[in-house]
Design a protein around this motif. Structure first.
Motif: not given
Length: 249
Positions: A146-158
């Motif tokens: 998110p800091r690099i891409m300026k978008v918070n779109n990564v979530e941990l699945l497991n």
């Protein structure tokens, strides 16, 4: 040669075949167990899931957004393998005792059939350490992307559980032994036929007739030493048991 002749030949040199197979299997078994080091594989999964807000303020996702997310997965896979991620992992988790190059060579990133899900995998001699490595990379990816891409779109699945005890992924010793058995058996049979092919001695009446075109007048049977010793002992016993009548004068 007929099948009976082949079988007779194999029976004749059965000791050679068994010796080759035994030596090969024993060597393979010893080397496999002596040099065996178990390898364990651990993995984590993340999802790239960018949504948009509609006029009412609720989050929605359409086909175009899914395609964008799938395209971002390939970008994230490249970013993860750069010092922007690996360097942070090394600095944030010094207990892993890995350099950027070592970490980059040990992890693999994939996504199944072009989906939004990324899988981070690694292997190690212990499952606990493998789990710690992939969990560390996943956590850094979740915070740094998110800091690099300026978008918070990564979530941990497991995440990988370090307390699990899965079996090693390289338990193939039995397979190596089976391959050794098959290869050594074929090699021994080949050597047997090669020795028979190179043997030009005359063994039967038919061989003499075919090679020398002469009839066989007589044959001298082979007498084994064991049979000769047994016969000698029998003769000596019979002589010792012979009784002589007294001479009358």
């Amino acid at each position: 040669m007929e099948i009976k002749q082949y079988m007779k030949l194999l029976k004749k040199r059965l000791w050679l075949i068994l010796l080759c197979v035994a030596i090969s299997m024993a060597t393979t078994t010893y080397l496999s167990y002596e040099n065996y080091q178990p390898l364990y594989q651990a993995s984590t999964k993340l999802i790239v899931n960018k949504t948009e807000q509609d006029q009412q303020g609720s989050e929605t996702m359409d086909l175009a957004a899914i395609n964008v997310n799938i395209g971002l997965v390939e970008t994230y896979k490249e970013i993860i393998m750069t010092p922007a991620i690996l360097g942070v992992v090394v600095d944030r988790y010094p207990e892993l005792n890995l350099t950027e190059d070592e970490l980059g060579s040990r992890i693999a990133i994939s996504n199944y059939n072009g989906t939004q899900v990324m899988t981070i995998q690694t292997t190690d001699n212990t499952y606990e350490r493998a789990a710690d490595i992939v969990n560390a990379v996943a956590q850094v990816v979740k915070t740094e992307i998110p800091r690099i891409m300026k978008v918070n779109n990564v979530e941990l699945l497991n995440t990988a559980d370090p307390n699990e005890t899965p079996p090693p992924i390289n338990q193939d010793i039995n397979q190596k032994i089976a391959i050794s058995f098959a290869v050594s058996l074929l090699f021994a049979v080949g050597i047997t036929f090669l020795l028979e092919f190179l043997d030009d001695t005359l063994k039967t009446k038919k061989d003499i007739r075919n090679v020398m075109n002469l009839p066989t007048l007589t044959t001298i049977p082979t007498i084994r030493r064991k049979a000769m010793r047994a016969k000698k002992k029998t003769s000596q016993k019979q002589v010792g048991e012979t009784k002589y009548a007294p001479v009358q004068q």
